[in-house]
Write an enzyme that holds these catalytic residues in place. Sequence first.
Site, PDB file in Angstrom:
ATOM      1  N   PHE A 137       9.901 -11.106 -40.820  1.00 58.82           N
ATOM      2  CA  PHE A 137      10.024  -9.958 -41.722  1.00 58.82           C
ATOM      3  C   PHE A 137      11.000  -8.980 -41.092  1.00 58.82           C
ATOM      4  CE2 PHE A 137       8.444  -5.780 -43.190  1.00 58.82           C
ATOM      5  CZ  PHE A 137       8.159  -5.993 -44.525  1.00 58.82           C
ATOM      6  N   LEU A 247       3.613  -3.416 -45.082  1.00 62.22           N
ATOM      7  CA  LEU A 247       3.133  -2.837 -43.816  1.00 62.22           C
ATOM      8  C   LEU A 247       1.667  -2.442 -43.920  1.00 62.22           C
ATOM      9  CD1 LEU A 247       6.107  -0.609 -42.588  1.00 62.22           C
ATOM     10  CD2 LEU A 247       5.719  -3.036 -42.252  1.00 62.22           C
ATOM     11  N   GLN A 287     -23.106   5.445 -11.048  1.00 59.05           N
ATOM     12  CA  GLN A 287     -23.049   6.321 -12.219  1.00 59.05           C
ATOM     13  C   GLN A 287     -21.624   6.482 -12.761  1.00 59.05           C
ATOM     14  OE1 GLN A 287     -25.026   9.984 -11.179  1.00 59.05           O
ATOM     15  NE2 GLN A 287     -27.058   9.088 -11.447  1.00 59.05           N
ATOM     16  N   GLU A 371       4.537  -1.443 -36.369  1.00 60.68           N
ATOM     17  CA  GLU A 371       3.770  -1.145 -37.583  1.00 60.68           C
ATOM     18  C   GLU A 371       3.499   0.353 -37.746  1.00 60.68           C
ATOM     19  OE1 GLU A 371       3.207  -2.913 -39.957  1.00 60.68           O
ATOM     20  OE2 GLU A 371       3.405  -4.975 -39.254  1.00 60.68           O
ATOM     21  N   THR A 373       4.599   3.928 -35.390  1.00 55.36           N
ATOM     22  CA  THR A 373       4.148   4.478 -34.101  1.00 55.36           C
ATOM     23  C   THR A 373       2.963   5.423 -34.343  1.00 55.36           C
ATOM     24  OG1 THR A 373       5.599   6.395 -34.292  1.00 55.36           O
ATOM     25  CG2 THR A 373       6.539   4.442 -33.222  1.00 55.36           C
TER      26      THR A 373
END
Length: 392
Positions: A137, A247, A287, A371, A373
């Site tokens: 793509f 997208l 812990q 895809e 930012t």
Amino acid sequence: MATVTPQTPLGLFDIDELLDDDDRAIRDTVRRYVVDRIKPHIADWFDAGAIPARHLAKELGSLGVLGMHLKGYGCAGTTATAYGLACMELEAGDSGLRSLVSVQGSLAMYAIWKHGSEEQKSEWLPRMAAGEAIGCFGLTEPDFGSNPAGMRTRARRDGTDWVLNGNKMWITNGSVADVAVVWAQTDDGVRGFVVPTDTPGFSAPEIKKKLSLRASVTSELILEDVRLPGDAVLPGVRGLSGPLSCLNEARYGIVFGALGAARDCLDTAIDYARDRDIFDKPLAAYQLTQAKLADMTLELGKGMLLAVQLGRLKDTGLLRPEQVSLGKLNNVREALAIARECRTILAANGITLEYPVLRHANNLESVLTYEGTSEVHQLVIGRTVTGHAAFR
Ligand code: TGC
Ligand code: FAD
């Protein structure tokens, strides 16, 4: 000695109770494939910066995950939730594997399925669903990533033909693809073109020396007077909404996928901390370690609840693009934070490919960028809650 029987992080949230039997069964099938067929090899593929993409595509086609949420043309027609869960399992293997599947199913196949002619669908979709043909793509260009509206790739009419010229950059699957969906400017706005990669003038040099997504093919696309017949254009869409509609699909898969990488890191860190003795007792019994593990468990579970909610919305046809931005922004950001924190628990051992955590963390650097930012998704959400677009 552990004093209570440990539960898994996602088990603590009873996520399975939110899923139906079919979705769980699909998830478990993909998980078994990843454990049996991907995990034994992935560190070597990442190390070599090479994957057997054609072989994997056929296996993934047999598994039924390529375009799995699409209906007809050899696609499985599953729920969107099942597709998300499959992405999660694939990315628990490696983001590169999920990328291969995302680009094939959510970008290249979806573009043809949603916007293509009947001839384009019949020609490409069954072969792509079976993994016999690989798609890529091409939207991003060297100077236009976040702002695809500025793209310079151009398609001009010559008689009934189209002639394409331009460069695309950072294209997943590019040099192994049989077909490229290429977006270009025309006199009529941005249009999509179905380009067989053996068309004269098309080439796809692979981008090397990556430190992220090494188990994924990334390429440049060069189009020099690529001549296509008039019916190569996707007839169903004009304008930027064409690529952006695709997208949404791939970003949705990433909402789940990123959590797969995070889950693999967290499971690894918990096992490691339970096994590793430091100052005469298990690292898991300190812990400070438990605070890290508790916070990561919380973020993983919250991300999963968000993903399942988005899956439900998508399955009822109600999912909006800005909601996908919520999921992509949160889940990738948190997955990357989890991967880095897990690396601190493994300390020196965490920097090698013996363990998956730094591989996942490095991959997630790309996932944070592609895809859309994080900043782009912040701006999408910002526009939604203020009414002001601040992209320009
Ligand atoms: P804007 O003016 O907002 O919109 C232009 C037209 O598009 C429509 N639209 C959408 N349609 C469907 N889904 C969406 N998410 C949409 N967002 C906008 C909009 O309604 C309008 O339609 P119309 O009919 O009025 O023309 O566009 P803009 O130029 O201001 O840009 C907005 C922005 C910045 C959000 C957009 O350009 C963007 O999302 N940029 C990021 C680009 C990006 O994500 N590229 C990814 C490339 S592919 C990839 O990375 C694959 S990675 C491989 C893998 O997944 O593994
Ligand atoms: P730029 O757009 O140059 O952004 C640079 C910085 O500016 C970022 O931090 C960004 O968030 C910030 N920024 C941008 N706009 C604004 C603004 N308005 N306000 C404030 N800050 C802003 N693309 C495809 O088309 N197909 C693919 O298959 C594909 N696969 C990829 C695979 C990999 C491994 C990678 C890394 C990328 C891939 N991409 C693909 C490209 C990807 O989509 C782009 O990298 C991404 O859209 C960002 O573009 P850019 O890298 O040019 O960054």
